[in-house]
Scaffold this active site. Sequence first.
Site, mmCIF file in Angstrom:
data_model
loop_
_atom_site.group_PDB
_atom_site.id
_atom_site.type_symbol
_atom_site.label_atom_id
_atom_site.label_comp_id
_atom_site.label_asym_id
_atom_site.label_seq_id
_atom_site.Cartn_x
_atom_site.Cartn_y
_atom_site.Cartn_z
ATOM 1 N N GLU A 74 10.875 13.773 -36.956
ATOM 2 C CA GLU A 74 11.144 13.351 -35.581
ATOM 3 C C GLU A 74 12.026 12.113 -35.700
ATOM 4 O O GLU A 74 11.620 11.104 -36.266
ATOM 5 C CB GLU A 74 9.803 13.052 -34.908
ATOM 6 C CG GLU A 74 9.796 13.383 -33.462
ATOM 7 C CD GLU A 74 10.469 12.282 -32.683
ATOM 8 O OE1 GLU A 74 11.599 12.535 -32.204
ATOM 9 O OE2 GLU A 74 9.924 11.191 -32.584
ATOM 10 N N CYS A 77 12.324 5.878 -29.918
ATOM 11 C CA CYS A 77 13.345 6.912 -30.091
ATOM 12 C C CYS A 77 13.637 7.569 -28.746
ATOM 13 O O CYS A 77 14.679 8.175 -28.546
ATOM 14 C CB CYS A 77 12.924 7.930 -31.127
ATOM 15 S SG CYS A 77 11.402 8.728 -30.714
ATOM 16 N N ASN A 128 7.132 1.469 -34.613
ATOM 17 C CA ASN A 128 7.235 1.194 -33.178
ATOM 18 C C ASN A 128 6.065 1.713 -32.347
ATOM 19 O O ASN A 128 5.851 1.252 -31.236
ATOM 20 C CB ASN A 128 8.562 1.728 -32.625
ATOM 21 C CG ASN A 128 8.691 3.217 -32.750
ATOM 22 O OD1 ASN A 128 8.086 3.822 -33.643
ATOM 23 N ND2 ASN A 128 9.463 3.832 -31.888
HETATM 24 C C1 UN1 Z 1 7.010 7.641 -26.164
HETATM 25 O O1 UN1 Z 1 8.121 7.701 -25.656
HETATM 26 O O2 UN1 Z 1 6.018 7.237 -25.561
HETATM 27 O O3 UN1 Z 1 9.417 6.875 -32.305
HETATM 28 C C2 UN1 Z 1 6.798 8.084 -27.545
HETATM 29 C C3 UN1 Z 1 9.429 7.094 -31.100
HETATM 30 C C4 UN1 Z 1 8.925 8.444 -30.626
HETATM 31 C C5 UN1 Z 1 7.738 8.345 -29.774
HETATM 32 C C6 UN1 Z 1 8.028 8.043 -28.374
HETATM 33 N N1 UN1 Z 1 8.609 9.253 -31.783
HETATM 34 O O4 UN1 Z 1 9.799 6.266 -30.331
#
Ligand code: UN1
Length: 484
Positions: free
Chosen positions: A249, A283, A152
């Site tokens: 994460e 996320c 993503n």
């Molecule tokens: C963002 O909100 O700009 O996988 C980054 C994801 C997170 C990164 C979000 N680790 O969406």
Amino acid sequence: MGVVLLEQYVGGEWRPGGGGQLVSRNPARPDQVVAEGTAASAGDVDLAVRAAARARDHWSSLPAHGRAAVLKRAAAVLSSNAAEWGRELAREEGKTLPEGVGEVRRAAQIFDFYGGDADREAGSLFSSPRPGERILVTHRPLGTVGIITPFNFPIAIPAWKIAPALAYGNAIVWKPAGTVPLLALRLTQALEQAGLPSGVLNLVFGEREVGSALVDHPGIDGVSFTGSTPVGRALAAAGAARGIPVQAELGGKNAAVVLSDADLDLAAGQVLAGAFNSSGQKCTATSRLIVQNEIADEFASLIAERADALVVGDPTEEGVQLGPVITAGARDAIDAGVARAEGEGARRLTSRPLELEGDLARGHFVRPVVFDSSEASDFLWKQELFGPVLAVRRAASVEEAFALADASEFGLSAAVFTQDLGTALDAIDRIDVGILHVNSETAGADPHVPFGGGKGSGLGPKEQGLAAREFYTRTTTVYLRGGA
Ligand code: UN1
């Protein structure tokens, strides 16, 4: 646009992988192949880990200024290619062109930040309770790190893992998501052009089995992963069994809380951005909206109306606000979640159907959906759907709103909309999240501050900012006395 040939990058050489076929397609027009090649075999992973082991002593022994120079040059290469690679990103991943170009620029900023950080303070000096002694705490690289990244953010997430890993002297074997290999190739090319020595970064393509071969390889000293909660927990368990650190994460079910004193126009814009940018595939996306009773009907209608007005289509075309989701499987899972939510009592507030024609009709599109889920089962409220689906519930008071936001198995981010500073400050203690936004959307992350959450959203040290140094280095505590 031609099809790009995908090759692995191992020991400074571009070579075909020994695994199965690997193809990335345009999710808006799945008949179009974006890039093609072969994935890595377990043997390729082994070669990559060995190449990293050979390269890493030289890299870590360079003065930090030398490593910093490479990172800063990589930032410049990324910046100068932002328009072209951003378009490729939009075409391969499906986010809109401004988001794609913005993401490549963001990757450049991340490399710039760590280029600046590499030669900053590298340890600390303490006094000792014993006369004639000082205590020094120094950081050493972790070694060879395995990096596994999701689809993503095909270039920003890899950047925020790879840049600190390199800055602090590690070597890397990187496996990007199988759906976005082209952007991984571009980032690797940027580092090659920036003069990164051979073998310091190795790129292997593939799916889950390549990731497992990497994590299980005895030459890997630590793993950084972004992806789903079940996979992250399995990796953390595998890492613990081998005695190596894992930074994971993971998912989110992030709430936006809109209180009755909020500026509703500002809140609406931010909630829509949080819920529907990148088609909700973050996320950090907003998937729960909690509105105080007094304004609940008005605000929910406003959001639904604006969601219905969003333009869904080819993300590389001007004016399009939502592109497709990544695969047909992802689209089917989101559609099934929406159907289940409706079956379990959620009331759909949006009504516009998909209106796509020609080859776009075969794309993996989902229209943004807003549900009133006050009377519904908990399914929609709890399950991360990773798509443009927003569930709304009401709260009678500020306390109830914060308690609802906090009651989640996840703990990544939250947003609170209020004009009262005291209320905003209360939220810090009431909502257990790693990232709290006051009057801005739940998504977003700056490179110089920690990123990550607790509960089901993350394991191990956080990412970005100075938190990254904690994961990518080990400390040695040195008790120092003169020899005489
Ligand atoms: C963002 O909100 O700009 O996988 C980054 C994801 C997170 C990164 C979000 N680790 O969406």
